[in-house]
Scaffold this active site. Structure first.
Site, PDB file in Angstrom:
ATOM      1  N   HIS A  12       0.826  -1.221   0.000  1.00 42.40           N
ATOM      2  CA  HIS A  12       0.000   0.000   0.000  1.00 42.40           C
ATOM      3  C   HIS A  12       0.862   1.273   0.000  1.00 42.40           C
ATOM      4  CE1 HIS A  12       0.191  -0.440   4.642  1.00 42.40           C
ATOM      5  NE2 HIS A  12       1.123   0.409   4.263  1.00 42.40           N
ATOM      6  N   HIS A  59      -1.307   4.737  10.018  1.00 47.00           N
ATOM      7  CA  HIS A  59       0.024   5.374   9.997  1.00 47.00           C
ATOM      8  C   HIS A  59       0.020   6.730  10.687  1.00 47.00           C
ATOM      9  CE1 HIS A  59       0.065   2.499   6.640  1.00 47.00           C
ATOM     10  NE2 HIS A  59       1.382   2.516   6.673  1.00 47.00           N
ATOM     11  N   HIS A 196      10.488  -3.440   3.401  1.00 45.79           N
ATOM     12  CA  HIS A 196      10.825  -2.040   3.170  1.00 45.79           C
ATOM     13  C   HIS A 196      11.240  -1.353   4.460  1.00 45.79           C
ATOM     14  CE1 HIS A 196       6.443  -1.659   4.019  1.00 45.79           C
ATOM     15  NE2 HIS A 196       6.492  -0.337   3.986  1.00 45.79           N
ATOM     16  N   GLU A 243       5.058  -4.822   8.439  1.00 48.88           N
ATOM     17  CA  GLU A 243       3.668  -4.770   7.954  1.00 48.88           C
ATOM     18  C   GLU A 243       3.217  -6.121   7.375  1.00 48.88           C
ATOM     19  OE1 GLU A 243       3.218  -0.046   6.701  1.00 48.88           O
ATOM     20  OE2 GLU A 243       3.324  -1.544   5.125  1.00 48.88           O
TER      21      GLU A 243
HETATM   22  C1  DHB Z   1       6.027   3.855   1.892  1.00 45.46           C
HETATM   23  C2  DHB Z   1       5.561   2.564   2.182  1.00 45.46           C
HETATM   24  C3  DHB Z   1       4.600   2.380   3.151  1.00 45.46           C
HETATM   25  O1  DHB Z   1       4.102   1.156   3.531  1.00 45.46           O
HETATM   26  C4  DHB Z   1       4.045   3.453   3.808  1.00 45.46           C
HETATM   27  O2  DHB Z   1       3.049   3.234   4.662  1.00 45.46           O
HETATM   28  C5  DHB Z   1       4.525   4.725   3.549  1.00 45.46           C
HETATM   29  C6  DHB Z   1       5.505   4.916   2.594  1.00 45.46           C
HETATM   30  C7  DHB Z   1       7.064   4.084   0.836  1.00 45.46           C
HETATM   31  O3  DHB Z   1       7.664   3.120   0.380  1.00 45.46           O
HETATM   32  O4  DHB Z   1       7.233   5.224   0.424  1.00 45.46           O
HETATM   33 FE    FE Z   2       2.709   1.321   5.355  1.00 50.59          FE
END
Ligand code: DHB
Ligand code: FE
Length: 283
Positions: A12, A59, A196, A243
């Site tokens: 997401h 978030h 990530h 996540e």
């Molecule tokens: C990004 C990824 C995320 O899951 C999020 O909540 C906010 C930013 C990103 O990769 O920019």
């Molecule tokens: Fe996220």
């Protein structure tokens, strides 16, 4: 008795919202990502869910670092999308399925999950973007063809619930959905991951071998990931890779059913993120 049609797990990234707003779907950077959702949408066209139970993480829009529930269930009749500062134009509000919300709340508490019940809540990109990817016509029409029950798992402020506990949350959600006295068709969506890390020394960290093994385990060995502690998962997938707990909970919902992978896609990078998409249906 309500019927669970299967699950869709998806990343997401907020940048998806920017790309949708600027109609970048055919742009070479974005095309492989957006194209992957075609198969999921075809499947939805056949399966026609009425209600989506969406496992996601907030978030900072509803809960900030001062108050952070581990699990929170929405019980509102509508959820507005609001600006989070990413520059994504707010999308349509989602209609809530209040009856299923309360049935889920009661079942989870019966099963000894200490949840926060939210009779008012906003939705951030973790809910609006999966809706927009799966029902782009709803995005254009300004209303979604499904009602939702948002189930929020804290992956923002440690300590987080373990993967094993998230899996058990999914099992309890299954018990709730299957004992709901209604014949509507329910889709489970997991919104989050995969590897990530947005900031710090390891910003941009991606672990493709782990992500692929994790996706494979969702089909063949759903509790494989519960061997790892959350510290180990952060080490393996990055600070935001945790996540993936949403995927684990969604898989818990399909626990007792032999599942078939209808569609899987993995793509690096979107923003700083490895994006995954997995459609599972009862075999
Ligand atoms: C990004 C990824 C995320 O899951 C999020 O909540 C906010 C930013 C990103 O990769 O920019
Ligand atoms: Fe996220």
């Amino acid at each position: 008795m309500a019927h669970i049609i299967g699950s869709i797990s998806t990343s997401h990234v907020p940048a998806i919202g920017g790309a949708l707003a600027r109609q970048k779907q055919q742009d070479p950077y974005w095309k492989p990502f957006f194209d992957a959702y075609g198969k999921a949408r075809e499947w939805l066209g056949r399966e026609r869910p009425d209600v989506v139970v969406i496992l996601h993480n907030d978030h900072g829009l509803n809960f900030f670092l001062d108050k952070m529930p581990t699990f929170a269930v929405g019980a509102a009749d509508a959820y507005k999308n609001a600006d989070e500062g990413w520059g994504i134009p707010p999308l349509a509000a989602a209609r809530g399925c209040v009856d299923l919300s309360w049935h889920i709340v009661e079942t989870l508490v019966e099963d000894e999950f200490d949840i926060t019940t939210c009779q008012e809540a906003l939705i951030d990109h973790s809910v609006s973007l999966p809706l927009a990817l799966l029902w782009p016509e709803g995005k254009d029409a300004g209303e979604w063809p499904v009602e939702i029950v948002p189930v929020c798992i804290n992956t923002v402020l440690a300590p987080y619930p373990s993967a094993a506990r998230c899996y058990r949350l999914g099992q309890s959600l299954r018990r709730a959905i299957e004992s709901w006295d209604d014949d509507r068709r329910v889709l489970v969506v997991a919104s989050g991951g995969l590897s990530h890390q947005l900031d710090g020394e390891r910003a941009g960290f991606i672990n493709k071998p782990f992500d692929l093994q994790f996706m494979e385990s969702m089909v063949s060995d759903p509790t494989w990931v519960t061997r790892y502690s959350n510290d180990e998962l952060v080490e393996l997938t990055g600070t935001q890779g945790i996540e993936l707990l949403m995927w684990v909970a969604a898989r818990g919902v399909l626990d007792d059913t032999p599942v078939r992978q209808h569609h899987a896609h993995y793509h690096v990078p979107i923003s700083n993120t490895a994006t995954g998409l997995l459609v599972l249906e009862p075999a």
